[in-house]
Design a protein around this motif. Structure first.
Motif, PDB file in Angstrom:
ATOM      1  N   ILE A   4       0.835  -1.199   0.000  1.00  0.00           N
ATOM      2  CA  ILE A   4       0.000   0.000   0.000  1.00  0.00           C
ATOM      3  C   ILE A   4       0.872   1.252   0.000  1.00  0.00           C
ATOM      4  O   ILE A   4       0.498   2.283  -0.587  1.00  0.00           O
ATOM      5  CB  ILE A   4      -0.956  -0.007   1.214  1.00  0.00           C
ATOM      6  CG1 ILE A   4      -2.075   1.017   0.998  1.00  0.00           C
ATOM      7  CG2 ILE A   4      -0.225   0.254   2.519  1.00  0.00           C
ATOM      8  CD1 ILE A   4      -3.178   0.941   2.048  1.00  0.00           C
ATOM      9  N   THR A  34       2.160   1.696  -3.714  1.00  0.00           N
ATOM     10  CA  THR A  34       1.056   2.003  -4.626  1.00  0.00           C
ATOM     11  C   THR A  34       0.485   3.391  -4.365  1.00  0.00           C
ATOM     12  O   THR A  34       0.325   4.201  -5.292  1.00  0.00           O
ATOM     13  CB  THR A  34      -0.050   0.949  -4.480  1.00  0.00           C
ATOM     14  OG1 THR A  34       0.507  -0.353  -4.703  1.00  0.00           O
ATOM     15  CG2 THR A  34      -1.169   1.197  -5.469  1.00  0.00           C
ATOM     16  N   TRP A  35       0.191   3.686  -3.121  1.00  0.00           N
ATOM     17  CA  TRP A  35      -0.411   4.984  -2.807  1.00  0.00           C
ATOM     18  C   TRP A  35       0.596   6.121  -2.988  1.00  0.00           C
ATOM     19  O   TRP A  35       0.196   7.228  -3.346  1.00  0.00           O
ATOM     20  CB  TRP A  35      -0.976   4.970  -1.388  1.00  0.00           C
ATOM     21  CG  TRP A  35      -2.261   4.195  -1.279  1.00  0.00           C
ATOM     22  CD1 TRP A  35      -2.555   2.999  -1.864  1.00  0.00           C
ATOM     23  CD2 TRP A  35      -3.428   4.567  -0.548  1.00  0.00           C
ATOM     24  NE1 TRP A  35      -3.814   2.590  -1.532  1.00  0.00           N
ATOM     25  CE2 TRP A  35      -4.392   3.540  -0.731  1.00  0.00           C
ATOM     26  CE3 TRP A  35      -3.762   5.650   0.248  1.00  0.00           C
ATOM     27  CZ2 TRP A  35      -5.634   3.563  -0.152  1.00  0.00           C
ATOM     28  CZ3 TRP A  35      -5.021   5.687   0.842  1.00  0.00           C
ATOM     29  CH2 TRP A  35      -5.955   4.657   0.632  1.00  0.00           C
ATOM     30  N   ALA A  45      -5.479   1.206  -5.837  1.00  0.00           N
ATOM     31  CA  ALA A  45      -5.604   1.740  -4.477  1.00  0.00           C
ATOM     32  C   ALA A  45      -6.436   0.815  -3.606  1.00  0.00           C
ATOM     33  O   ALA A  45      -6.081   0.524  -2.456  1.00  0.00           O
ATOM     34  CB  ALA A  45      -6.215   3.137  -4.521  1.00  0.00           C
TER      35      ALA A  45
END
Length: 577
Positions: free
Chosen positions: A103, A106-107, A131
């Motif tokens: 995460i 990706t974020w 997301a």
């Protein structure tokens, strides 16, 4: 239904809720992986071209890797035959770290797209899918019960299989390090740091690194050869010298950090002017190597220039150490800091006006010729085994040999009688002196050895950069090397170890080199890193067993329960205060 699927897959039965959560974690990892095959933005203005559907690019590759790792470790937690060896110490903690890495990477990418391109409108549907998909493993991993356990003894493998595991591990390590050095833009390097940090932490928590360490300890000679071959193979993976120069500087600073580790890590002497010894070696090599700007018309051969720089640094180490090493603690730190500044000021004043014409003052000594050894010119390209090696590749291989020499000296010295005396002085100088150790002599040997190793690296640095100027050797500055950089590398990596300063120097050089905006905030970054390290891992990123026992509570000193007698004469237990 879940139980039927579990039995059909040959999985050890478990609590249905836990099994379901693990299967959802597998699905989340696969969904995160699949999302990288979708377009995350509509424009190629964001570096890496994340506009292609069906082909991951740039930061999407990192998300793909972390998603695959999540899925594999989640399958291992289910007891899939053949995957259990991935998590001998339990998989829940590893899954949690991998999920955070997924995460985070990706974020970060999606936020960077939004900020750099000017709004969420620049995200394609694939970005929103990524997301949501990357958030699923975070939720499920933290709902899983903790399965941390003591790693069982692994099944005995044939010797050839264990050797192949060692070779594969170093091959993967070479690829990961090469990928990081070769990153072309700051966003990709930041994502790389996030991914690698969480992935490595997960491997430690899973017990896989400990199992690999046991194998490498069993085949020490194979491990040493594999490590050297992997390091030597780096320049053969490069098509240009652009990133090979980064690797050369990393080796130079790592070698100097190892020398400082002798002084700080083993002997416990806080030296804040250590970079001056690097400058002594560099200036000596510049003067005697035939530079057109040298005040002396001499041109020593390669071996003589290296030895001259090392010997002169040794002499300076003895001359400076003899009157100052009778001091301790803060007083010694202040004196060494003063020596570092005195060296820089003296180099500035030896310009023919304020003093003799030796160093050309602030202009330094430019035009230092390339090294030449038995007709092999390090400044020219050479064809080796069909690969074209540029100038920096030649210096990389030379510096790799110097690093191996320094590692050998450090390991032998640390395990010797003098090394044990250094540790005794570091722990308690008064007690060591009472036991018959000559504290002054032992500290002087450490100081002189550290200075010699720094001077050795300085001779190579002078030829790599073809010039030396006083500003290169400060206590703190925007560009390494400097004393603050070297000391931070030793402390962050792990004092008293070999791999610790190597890792610390690598991180502290690569991060400012790749993230240019951090160069103006280098000292701020050092301070924040040191505060976090002292709070969460005071023994350093890579620490020896002694440091881990010193900095972490083990329960060995708990006060035992005491027996008392109540009014009725019945014995009761009372915890010690």
């Amino acid at each position: 239904m879940t139980t039927d699927i579990t039995k059909a897959a040959g999985i050890t039965p478990a609590d249905p809720r836990t099994t379901l959560l693990r299967w959802v974690t597998v699905a989340g990892g696969l969904a995160t992986l699949a999302s990288t095959f979708l377009a995350w933005t509509w424009t190629a203005e964001f570096p890496g071209d994340l506009t292609v559907t069906g082909y991951p690019g740039g930061l999407q590759v990192l998300t793909l890797v972390i998603g695959l790792l999540i899925a594999v470790f989640a399958l291992a937690s289910l007891g899939i035959k053949g995957l259990g060896w991935l998590a001998p110490a339990g998989s829940t903690k590893a899954l949690q770290l991998l999920a955070l890495g997924g995460i985070g990477t990706t974020w970060f990418t999606l936020i960077a797209i939004t900020v750099e391109l000017g709004g969420v409108v620049n995200l394609e549907p694939g970005g929103f899918v990524a997301a949501v998909a990357s958030a699923i493993p975070v939720v499920t991993a933290y709902l899983l019960p903790d399965d941390t356990r003591k790693a069982a003894r692994p099944k005995e493998l044939p010797s050839w299989a264990e050797v192949l595991i060692i070779v594969a591990a170093f091959a993967v390590g070479l690829y990961v390090i090469t990928y990081g050095i070769d990153t072309e833009y700051a966003e990709l390097f930041t994502g790389y740091l996030i991914t690698v940090s969480f992935a490595v932490a997960a491997l430690f928590k899973a017990g896989l690194v400990a199992r690999l360490s046991a194998v490498t300890a069993k085949y020490r000679q194979v491990t040493v050869i594999a490590a050297f071959v992997a390091a030597a193979a780096f320049p053969f993976t490069q098509s240009t010298d652009q990133y090979t120069l980064v690797a050369v500087n990393i080796l130079i600073f790592a070698t100097v950090a190892l020398g400082l580790n002798v002084v700080v890590g083993l002997a416990g002497l806080l030296d804040l002017g250590y970079v001056a010894f690097l400058g002594v070696g560099a200036y000596t090599a510049a003067i005697v190597s035939g530079s057109t700007a040298s005040a002396f018309d001499v041109h020593f051969p390669f071996w003589a220039a290296v030895l001259t720089g090392a010997v002169v640094s040794l002499i300076f180490g003895v001359v400076i150490g003899a009157p100052t090493l009778r001091l301790r603690g803060d007083y010694l730190a202040i004196v060494t800091l003063g020596f570092g500044e005195i060296f820089r000021i003296v180099m500035l004043n030896l310009d023919g006006t304020s003093g003799p014409q030796i160093t050309n003052g602030p202009n330094g000594i430019p035009n230092i010729p390339d090294l030449e050894f038995f007709g092999y010119n390090f400044g020219e390209s050479h064809n080796i085994l069909g690969f074209e090696l540029g100038a920096y590749a030649n210096y990389y291989l030379l510096m790799l040999l110097a690093t191996v020499l320094v590692v050998l000296v450090f390991s032998r010295a640390g395990s010797s009688r003098i090394g044990r005396a250094w540790v005794a002085i570091r722990e308690d100088e008064t007690a060591a002196t009472a036991m018959g150790i000559n504290g002054f002599r032992v500290k002087l040997v450490a100081f002189a050895l550290g200075a010699t190793l720094a001077g050795l690296a300085g001779t190579v640095q002078a030829h790599v950069q073809h010039t030396v100027v006083p500003e290169m050797y400060q206590f703190a500055g925007p560009v390494p090397p400097n004393s603050a950089f070297l000391l931070a590398a030793v402390i962050l990596g792990g004092m008293g170890t070999i791999s610790g300063p190597l890792l610390g120097a690598t991180l502290l050089y690569m991060i400012p080199a790749k993230l240019q905006f951090l160069q103006d905030y280098q000292l701020l970054g050092f301070g924040i890193a040191l505060i976090l390290l002292m709070r969460f891992r005071p023994e350093g990123l890579i620490a020896n067993r002694r440091a881990q026992l010193e900095y972490h509570e083990t329960g060995q000193l708990d006060v035992p329960e005491q027996r008392t007698t109540d009014d009725a004469g019945v014995g009761t237990a009372k915890a010690g205060a």
